[in-house]
Design a protein around this motif. Structure first.
Motif, PDB file in Angstrom:
ATOM      1  N   VAL A 106     -57.773 -38.262  33.672  1.00 26.47           N
ATOM      2  CA  VAL A 106     -56.738 -37.073  33.410  1.00 26.47           C
ATOM      3  C   VAL A 106     -56.176 -36.888  34.975  1.00 26.47           C
ATOM      4  O   VAL A 106     -55.154 -36.678  35.118  1.00 26.47           O
ATOM      5  CB  VAL A 106     -57.434 -36.192  32.852  1.00 26.47           C
ATOM      6  N   GLN A 110     -53.759 -39.240  36.513  1.00 26.55           N
ATOM      7  CA  GLN A 110     -52.500 -39.279  35.885  1.00 26.55           C
ATOM      8  C   GLN A 110     -51.690 -38.126  36.214  1.00 26.55           C
ATOM      9  O   GLN A 110     -50.439 -38.204  36.204  1.00 26.55           O
ATOM     10  CB  GLN A 110     -52.680 -39.441  34.414  1.00 26.55           C
ATOM     11  N   GLU A 111     -52.294 -36.679  36.111  1.00 31.35           N
ATOM     12  CA  GLU A 111     -51.519 -35.612  36.436  1.00 31.35           C
ATOM     13  C   GLU A 111     -51.420 -35.042  37.604  1.00 31.35           C
ATOM     14  O   GLU A 111     -50.497 -34.416  37.776  1.00 31.35           O
ATOM     15  CB  GLU A 111     -51.979 -34.656  35.373  1.00 31.35           C
ATOM     16  N   GLU A 162     -56.199 -28.398  37.261  1.00 33.84           N
ATOM     17  CA  GLU A 162     -56.005 -27.667  35.960  1.00 33.84           C
ATOM     18  C   GLU A 162     -57.206 -26.554  35.909  1.00 33.84           C
ATOM     19  O   GLU A 162     -58.123 -26.749  36.603  1.00 33.84           O
ATOM     20  CB  GLU A 162     -55.861 -28.268  34.803  1.00 33.84           C
ATOM     21  N   LYS A 201     -58.856 -31.543  27.213  1.00 33.31           N
ATOM     22  CA  LYS A 201     -58.445 -32.934  27.155  1.00 33.31           C
ATOM     23  C   LYS A 201     -59.600 -33.921  27.272  1.00 33.31           C
ATOM     24  O   LYS A 201     -59.659 -34.963  26.639  1.00 33.31           O
ATOM     25  CB  LYS A 201     -57.805 -33.004  28.576  1.00 33.31           C
TER      26      LYS A 201
END
Length: 114
Positions: A37, A40-41, A45, A53
């Motif tokens: 995660v 990719q992002e 967060e 997720k």
């Protein structure tokens, strides 16, 4: 033909050993998924967002026909996420560049929390 059978046996044994490792230490799987995660992002967060997720990735990774489906361990996942969030901004920036760097940094921080 014997070589093919031997190769298949080695691959099966390796897969079984890896599956056993994942079952014994769910943190490893959570770290790998979290790093997927993160790389990719490229943005940091909230814990709840990461939990959602990770749950989705965990559900997708299980076969619908599997006999034993391990339950998602939210406490362990939160500990892994806390390790990621405890990294400095520089560490996060560096770790978000590659899956392996992320896993190494997060695992080191995770292990230091014990």
């Amino acid at each position: 033909m014997k070589k093919v059978a031997m190769l298949l046996a080695i691959l099966a044994a390796t897969g079984a050993a890896q599956a056993a490792d994942d079952t014994d230490d769910p943190a490893q799987g959570y770290i790998a998924n979290l790093c997927s995660v993160v790389t990719q992002e490229k943005t940091v967060e909230s814990t709840d967002s990461y939990i959602a997720k990770l749950k989705a990735l965990d559900a997708r990774g299980q076969s619908p026909s599997a006999q034993q489906k391990p339950e998602f361990d939210e406490d362990e996942a939160r500990t892994v996420i806390a390790a990621w969030l405890n990294l400095s901004d520089d560490q996060k920036n560096e770790a978000s560049q590659s899956q392996q760097a992320c896993q190494n940094a997060t695992l080191d921080e995770y292990q230091s929390q014990d």
